[in-house]
Scaffold this active site. Structure first.
Site, mmCIF file in Angstrom:
data_model
loop_
_atom_site.group_PDB
_atom_site.id
_atom_site.type_symbol
_atom_site.label_atom_id
_atom_site.label_comp_id
_atom_site.label_asym_id
_atom_site.label_seq_id
_atom_site.Cartn_x
_atom_site.Cartn_y
_atom_site.Cartn_z
ATOM 1 C CB SER A 15 17.184 -2.003 13.142
ATOM 2 O OG SER A 15 16.628 -1.172 12.133
ATOM 3 C CB SER A 140 2.064 1.399 6.306
ATOM 4 O OG SER A 140 1.420 1.964 7.437
ATOM 5 C CE1 TYR A 153 6.589 4.703 6.200
ATOM 6 C CE2 TYR A 153 4.441 4.971 7.236
ATOM 7 C CZ TYR A 153 5.539 4.190 6.937
ATOM 8 O OH TYR A 153 5.588 2.888 7.382
ATOM 9 C CB THR A 188 10.381 -1.052 15.131
ATOM 10 O OG1 THR A 188 9.643 0.005 14.469
ATOM 11 C CG2 THR A 188 9.706 -2.391 14.842
#
Length: 263
Positions: A15, A140, A153, A188
């Site tokens: 995905s 990121s 994260y 997303t």
């Protein structure tokens, strides 16, 4: 670097960014190994590709990082080699530190950090033997600076930068390349699939993610950065300015992020 006649392995391929990369690369003259936990979704993506015979499916879970040597051996056997590993698999988080159980932090580190480096370390002897190889690691922008609601994260993403910067230095002599890809907001399902404080899924989108770059545009820019063998690439909209504010004006970035109320 050229993708022609290369074997490219993509994790998190079922995905989002991973799927976008598969569809973009499938138009080129290369062979692709696609991995995630979701074998059914991988099969559907394979059928969308113009040359499905050039696509091999290798499902596995990054959380099972003790099994990576076997996974790598299987990957190499599919097309005889691996030239480029795109470490894209992972999960995100949306919860305040005070509300987040330590089990959530542990899961984020196990999947986003330990799973990624275990896979990369298991593949490293193959790269050294070939005196050639390339790691592309999707981290990121938040691997460079932070904001509220994503502490675990961001911790994992910061750790990836430390590890792969060392990898690049230690194995330059072996012609091993490392490109760290730092996305900003990309449209997303990352927010929907993010963990909240108790470990369950958020199951909702946020405006910043929804208004981010399209997967197609992001994938194009990411593949260009890999071809150019960049050390780091910041890909997004105005949020990439945060990298430079953090470097030169950290207090200004602090005030800006707090006022933005990003969720």
């Amino acid at each position: 670097m050229t993708f022609k006649n290369k074997v490219i392995w993509i994790t998190g391929a079922s995905s989002g960014i991973g799927k976008g990369l598969v569809l973009a690369l499938s138009k080129l003259d290369c062979q692709i190994i696609i991995s995630s936990r979701k074998e059914t979704d991988l099969n559907l993506i394979k059928q969308l590709c113009p040359k499905p015979e050039n696509i091999a499916i290798l499902p596995f879970d990054l959380a099972n990082y003790e099994n990576m040597k076997l996974i790598v051996a299987t990957a190499i056997s599919l097309f005889g080699s691996v030239d480029l590993l795109i470490n894209n698999g992972g999960i995100s988080q949306r919860s305040l530190i005070i509300d987040t159980d330590i089990s959530v932090d542990k899961k984020l580190m196990e999947i986003d950090y330990l799973g990624t480096i275990a896979l990369s370390k298991a593949l490293l002897p193959h790269f050294i033997k070939n005196q050639s190889g390339h790691y592309a690691v999707v981290t990121s922008l938040m691997g460079k600076f932070s904001s509220p609601y994503r502490s675990g994260y961001f911790g994992a993403k910061h750790a990836l930068h430390g590890f792969f910067d060392a990898m690049r230095m230690e194995h330059e002599k072996d012609n091993v390349k490392v490109t760290l890809i730092c996305p900003g907001f990309v449209n997303t399902n990352i927010a929907k699939n993010a963990l909240i404080g108790d470990g369950s899924l958020q199951n909702s989108q946020d405006k910043a993610t929804e208004n981010g770059l399209s997967i197609t545009e992001f994938s194009t820019r990411m593949l260009k950065a890999i071809k150019q063998e960049k050390f780091e690439a910041y890909i997004g909209k105005k949020e990439i300015l945060g990298v430079y504010l953090k470097r030169f004006f950290p207090r200004l970035l602090h005030r800006f992020v707090i006022k933005s109320q990003v969720r």
